[in-house]
Design a protein around this motif. Structure first.
Motif, mmCIF file in Angstrom:
data_model
loop_
_atom_site.group_PDB
_atom_site.id
_atom_site.type_symbol
_atom_site.label_atom_id
_atom_site.label_comp_id
_atom_site.label_asym_id
_atom_site.label_seq_id
_atom_site.Cartn_x
_atom_site.Cartn_y
_atom_site.Cartn_z
ATOM 1 N N SER A 77 -57.186 -6.900 75.896
ATOM 2 C CA SER A 77 -58.177 -5.842 76.089
ATOM 3 C C SER A 77 -58.585 -5.346 74.696
ATOM 4 O O SER A 77 -57.731 -4.934 73.910
ATOM 5 N N VAL A 78 -59.869 -5.417 74.392
ATOM 6 C CA VAL A 78 -60.327 -5.150 73.020
ATOM 7 C C VAL A 78 -61.386 -4.052 73.033
ATOM 8 O O VAL A 78 -62.360 -4.131 73.797
ATOM 9 N N PRO A 79 -61.226 -3.008 72.196
ATOM 10 C CA PRO A 79 -62.284 -1.988 72.110
ATOM 11 C C PRO A 79 -63.610 -2.641 71.727
ATOM 12 O O PRO A 79 -63.624 -3.622 70.971
ATOM 13 N N LEU A 80 -64.701 -2.083 72.233
ATOM 14 C CA LEU A 80 -66.011 -2.690 71.970
ATOM 15 C C LEU A 80 -66.243 -2.907 70.473
ATOM 16 O O LEU A 80 -66.795 -3.924 70.061
ATOM 17 N N ALA A 81 -65.781 -1.964 69.673
ATOM 18 C CA ALA A 81 -66.059 -2.050 68.229
ATOM 19 C C ALA A 81 -65.418 -3.281 67.592
ATOM 20 O O ALA A 81 -65.821 -3.703 66.511
ATOM 21 N N ASP A 82 -64.415 -3.859 68.253
ATOM 22 C CA ASP A 82 -63.709 -5.012 67.662
ATOM 23 C C ASP A 82 -64.003 -6.311 68.401
ATOM 24 O O ASP A 82 -63.352 -7.332 68.136
ATOM 25 N N ALA A 83 -64.918 -6.284 69.339
ATOM 26 C CA ALA A 83 -65.043 -7.421 70.255
ATOM 27 C C ALA A 83 -66.129 -8.424 69.873
ATOM 28 O O ALA A 83 -66.234 -9.486 70.494
ATOM 29 N N THR A 199 -68.633 -15.849 78.426
ATOM 30 C CA THR A 199 -69.787 -15.377 77.650
ATOM 31 C C THR A 199 -69.343 -14.955 76.246
ATOM 32 O O THR A 199 -68.340 -14.252 76.087
ATOM 33 N N LEU A 200 -70.081 -15.372 75.244
ATOM 34 C CA LEU A 200 -69.825 -14.949 73.867
ATOM 35 C C LEU A 200 -70.262 -13.495 73.713
ATOM 36 O O LEU A 200 -71.367 -13.131 74.136
ATOM 37 N N VAL A 201 -69.409 -12.679 73.137
ATOM 38 C CA VAL A 201 -69.751 -11.265 72.950
ATOM 39 C C VAL A 201 -70.661 -11.131 71.726
ATOM 40 O O VAL A 201 -70.231 -11.281 70.590
ATOM 41 N N THR A 202 -71.911 -10.897 72.007
ATOM 42 C CA THR A 202 -72.927 -10.700 70.968
ATOM 43 C C THR A 202 -73.192 -9.195 70.854
ATOM 44 O O THR A 202 -72.707 -8.410 71.689
ATOM 45 N N PRO A 203 -73.984 -8.770 69.882
ATOM 46 C CA PRO A 203 -74.342 -7.343 69.854
ATOM 47 C C PRO A 203 -74.989 -6.892 71.163
ATOM 48 O O PRO A 203 -74.721 -5.781 71.644
ATOM 49 N N ALA A 204 -75.804 -7.739 71.783
ATOM 50 C CA ALA A 204 -76.456 -7.356 73.042
ATOM 51 C C ALA A 204 -75.434 -7.194 74.162
ATOM 52 O O ALA A 204 -75.547 -6.291 75.006
ATOM 53 N N VAL A 205 -74.401 -8.048 74.159
ATOM 54 C CA VAL A 205 -73.355 -7.930 75.186
ATOM 55 C C VAL A 205 -72.597 -6.612 74.993
ATOM 56 O O VAL A 205 -72.267 -5.924 75.971
ATOM 57 N N LEU A 206 -72.343 -6.240 73.734
ATOM 58 C CA LEU A 206 -71.665 -4.959 73.471
ATOM 59 C C LEU A 206 -72.500 -3.800 74.021
ATOM 60 O O LEU A 206 -71.974 -2.865 74.619
ATOM 61 N N GLY A 207 -73.801 -3.883 73.813
ATOM 62 C CA GLY A 207 -74.694 -2.830 74.314
ATOM 63 C C GLY A 207 -74.667 -2.773 75.829
ATOM 64 O O GLY A 207 -74.553 -1.684 76.417
ATOM 65 N N LEU A 208 -74.738 -3.923 76.467
ATOM 66 C CA LEU A 208 -74.728 -3.959 77.933
ATOM 67 C C LEU A 208 -73.403 -3.422 78.470
ATOM 68 O O LEU A 208 -73.383 -2.641 79.439
ATOM 69 N N ALA A 209 -72.294 -3.851 77.827
ATOM 70 C CA ALA A 209 -70.979 -3.394 78.296
ATOM 71 C C ALA A 209 -70.892 -1.874 78.220
ATOM 72 O O ALA A 209 -70.414 -1.213 79.147
ATOM 73 N N ALA A 210 -71.365 -1.309 77.112
ATOM 74 C CA ALA A 210 -71.336 0.152 76.965
ATOM 75 C C ALA A 210 -72.210 0.803 78.027
ATOM 76 O O ALA A 210 -71.790 1.752 78.703
ATOM 77 N N ALA A 212 -72.914 -0.238 80.865
ATOM 78 C CA ALA A 212 -72.331 -0.399 82.200
ATOM 79 C C ALA A 212 -71.009 0.341 82.344
ATOM 80 O O ALA A 212 -70.339 0.227 83.363
ATOM 81 N N GLY A 213 -70.607 1.090 81.302
ATOM 82 C CA GLY A 213 -69.460 1.974 81.436
ATOM 83 C C GLY A 213 -68.176 1.488 80.803
ATOM 84 O O GLY A 213 -67.121 2.089 80.998
ATOM 85 N N TYR A 214 -68.224 0.403 80.034
ATOM 86 C CA TYR A 214 -66.986 -0.138 79.450
ATOM 87 C C TYR A 214 -66.658 0.499 78.100
ATOM 88 O O TYR A 214 -67.555 0.711 77.278
ATOM 89 N N ASP A 215 -65.351 0.748 77.868
ATOM 90 C CA ASP A 215 -64.859 1.125 76.535
ATOM 91 C C ASP A 215 -64.191 -0.063 75.861
ATOM 92 O O ASP A 215 -64.086 -0.136 74.639
ATOM 93 N N THR A 216 -63.683 -0.973 76.686
ATOM 94 C CA THR A 216 -63.009 -2.178 76.179
ATOM 95 C C THR A 216 -63.508 -3.362 77.013
ATOM 96 O O THR A 216 -64.023 -3.173 78.111
ATOM 97 N N VAL A 217 -63.360 -4.560 76.482
ATOM 98 C CA VAL A 217 -63.621 -5.758 77.292
ATOM 99 C C VAL A 217 -62.359 -6.618 77.286
ATOM 100 O O VAL A 217 -61.535 -6.527 76.369
ATOM 101 N N THR A 218 -62.236 -7.442 78.301
ATOM 102 C CA THR A 218 -61.112 -8.382 78.366
ATOM 103 C C THR A 218 -61.591 -9.702 77.802
ATOM 104 O O THR A 218 -62.571 -10.267 78.289
ATOM 105 N N ALA A 219 -60.905 -10.148 76.761
ATOM 106 C CA ALA A 219 -61.428 -11.302 76.013
ATOM 107 C C ALA A 219 -60.306 -12.261 75.628
ATOM 108 O O ALA A 219 -59.122 -11.910 75.659
ATOM 109 N N VAL A 220 -60.718 -13.467 75.293
ATOM 110 C CA VAL A 220 -59.780 -14.448 74.738
ATOM 111 C C VAL A 220 -59.428 -13.976 73.324
ATOM 112 O O VAL A 220 -60.331 -13.634 72.553
ATOM 113 N N PRO A 221 -58.133 -13.923 72.999
ATOM 114 C CA PRO A 221 -57.795 -13.394 71.663
ATOM 115 C C PRO A 221 -58.308 -14.305 70.555
ATOM 116 O O PRO A 221 -58.433 -15.512 70.741
ATOM 117 N N ARG A 222 -58.590 -13.685 69.422
ATOM 118 C CA ARG A 222 -58.974 -14.492 68.256
ATOM 119 C C ARG A 222 -57.781 -15.328 67.824
ATOM 120 O O ARG A 222 -56.656 -14.812 67.738
#
Ligand SMILES: Nc1nc2c(c(=O)[nH]1)N[C@H]1C(S)=C(S)[C@@H](COP(=O)(O)OP(=O)(O)OC[C@H]3O[C@@H](n4cnc5c(N)ncnc54)[C@H](O)[C@@H]3O)O[C@H]1N2
Ligand code: MOO
Length: 450
Positions: A77-83, A199-210, A212-222
């Motif tokens: 689970s990764v904060p949007l700012a780091d995703a 889906t690759l987390v792009t700046p647009a995906v970060l905007g959409l996630a925010a 849609a109410g997300y503070d974090t996203v669930t992602a494959v770790p770096r």
């Protein structure tokens, strides 16, 4: 400096010729006049080396497959700012309707029924409390993004209304029922899938996630990468002197690896010390260890012997590619690989893109870039057996090869947009040639490097 094979008194060969002959040890095709000497390879390959080396496309496949052989990487689970740059491991499902309330699409008036309308004193602004319902014949000033009062039938834009001397609002053009109101749920309903897994987390995906109410996203770790820079001759500051040179790879590799989706956990300079290398390798918990230098057969080239002593499994031991042919890929532990990059800086770039890129991309579950080709602006000499990777600039619909593409040179790649993949035997002017994009040329300098 005169290129080997250049006749005394003849103009010096251009830098490309020089690289080809001197640095890459290629067999050059005779010129049309037939009197140009054909240099012999500076270091003829030994039979077993040629046999062992893996063709370039296969080396990339092996690297991608190696990354799939490990255990499943637990999503985080990764904060949007780091995703940015990560890949979604869970679908992005809307946590709310969007918009989550009926909202005005324009600045103007919310109106109820046909005009003219009596205008309320108090306007409605975005982010304010739910306004009172309108009654038929009533209007209220409203801002874009504000909640429309219940029983609003349309929003009239500021530029499409005028108030008369009695303060009543008139429309200057036809008012259509529902105009300029964004109804709740117009974009999605809560629970709708907005984006799938992968889906690759792009700046647009970060905007959409925010949105849609997300503070974090669930992602494959770096993938976590440790860089081990080998070589006693390396300086970390100042000008080269007394046979010592600046370490070009320590500054270059970490941001490049980050652009490939990795988290660089450490960059360590170990000199030419076999014990230090072994200690660093056995102690490392990274997903990938990248070493630089020491891949060849010199007296202080410790990578092969150290891997052997550790019982590592060599998956790729040399690749039929120039520059960079001594590059290697090994499985060092369960869920850990090592990419050995040759010390020559452009050879290291070649190894990075040949072995580290597919491995990291697969570990990070990133999509493979769509292969693409472009016509070559100039002919490129080929190696008789090996693929060549040549820095190019993109000019219109052509890829123009850059000079200064020898294995020890960074001058070409530093000016390049991409690397052209020149097959064994070479490529003619105008021939369609596969290109490998460089991250900054494809995505912009600020996008992926953090
Ligand atoms: N007998 C043979 N000699 C060489 C072979 C071979 O097959 N047989 N291959 C040549 C090729 S091709 C390459 S590429 C290099 C690869 O060498 P290594 O990986 O062992 O690297 P080093 O010997 O340590 O260094 C090579 C060259 O690069 C410079 N270097 C190393 N690290 C850095 C750095 N961090 N920044 C800048 N420059 C670096 C180093 O000083 C050497 O000049 O081997 C050929 N020889
Ligand atoms: O040809 Mo090496 O492989 O100089 O890079």
């Amino acid at each position: 400096m005169t290129a080997p094979g250049t006749r005394a008194g003849a103009p010096a060969a251009d830098a490309d010729d020089l690289d080809v002959e001197e640095a890459l040890a290629l067999v050059r095709e005779p010129k049309d006049d037939g009197d140009a000497p054909v240099p012999t390879p500076a270091r003829p390959e030994r039979r077993h080396e040629r046999h062992r080396a893996t063709p370039w496309p296969r080396a990339r496949d092996i690297a991608a497959r190696a990354a799939r052989s490990g255990s499943r990487r637990t999503p985080v689970s990764v904060p949007l700012a780091d995703a940015l740059g990560l890949v979604l491991a869970s679908p992005l499902d809307a946590l709310t309707d969007l918009p989550s309330f009926d909202t005005s699409a324009m600045d103007g008036w919310a109106v109820a029924g046909p005009g003219p309308w009596e205008v309320r004193d108090e306007g409605v602004l975005a982010g304010h409390a739910q306004p009172d319902p309108l009654t038929d014949g009533e209007a209220v000033r409203i801002a874009t993004g504000a909640r429309v009062p219940a029983d609003t039938t349309a929003v009239l834009r500021t530029e499409h209304g005028r108030t008369d001397a009695q303060g009543r609002l008139h429309a200057t053009r036809e008012v259509v029922h529902g105009q300029d109101i964004r109804p709740r749920g117009q974009e999605c309903r809560g629970g709708d899938q907005l984006l799938p897994v992968g889906t690759l987390v792009t700046p647009a995906v970060l905007g959409l996630a925010a949105a849609a109410g997300y503070d974090t996203v669930t992602a494959v770790p770096r993938p976590r990468v440790e860089v081990l820079v080998l070589g006693d001759e390396l300086l970390t500051e100042g000008r080269p002197h007394d046979g010592l040179i600046r370490d070009a790879l320590g500054p270059m590799l970490p941001p490049w690896l980050r652009a490939l989706g990795a988290e660089v956990t450490a960059v360590r300079r170990l000199g030419d010390d076999a014990r230090a290398l072994r200690k660093a390798l056995t102690g490392s918990t990274a997903d990938l260890v990248v070493t630089t230098g020491g891949t060849a057969a010199g007296p202080v080239d410790h990578v092969h012997p150290t891997l052997e002593r550790m019982g590592a499994e060599l998956l790729v031991d040399g690749v039929k590619v120039r520059p960079g042919h001594p590059m290697l890929l090994a499985r060092t532990k369960e869920d850990q690989h090592l990419v050995g990059l040759p010390g020559n800086p452009l050879a290291a770039v070649s190894g990075l893109l040949t072995l580290a890129e597919p491995l990291l991309r697969t570990l990070a579950a990133r999509p493979a870039p769509e292969p693409y080709t472009l016509a070559l602006g100039e002919a490129v000499h080929g190696h008789p057996y090996d693929t060549r990777l040549i820095p190019v600039v993109l000019r219109g619909d052509h890829a123009v090869p850059l000079h200064y593409n020898g294995p020890a040179m960074l001058r070409g790649i530093a000016a390049a947009d991409a690397l052209a993949v020149v097959p064994p035997g070479g490529a003619r002017q105008g021939e369609d040639t596969e290109l490998l994009d460089l991250p900054w040329a494809a995505a912009g300098i600020g996008v992926c490097f953090t």
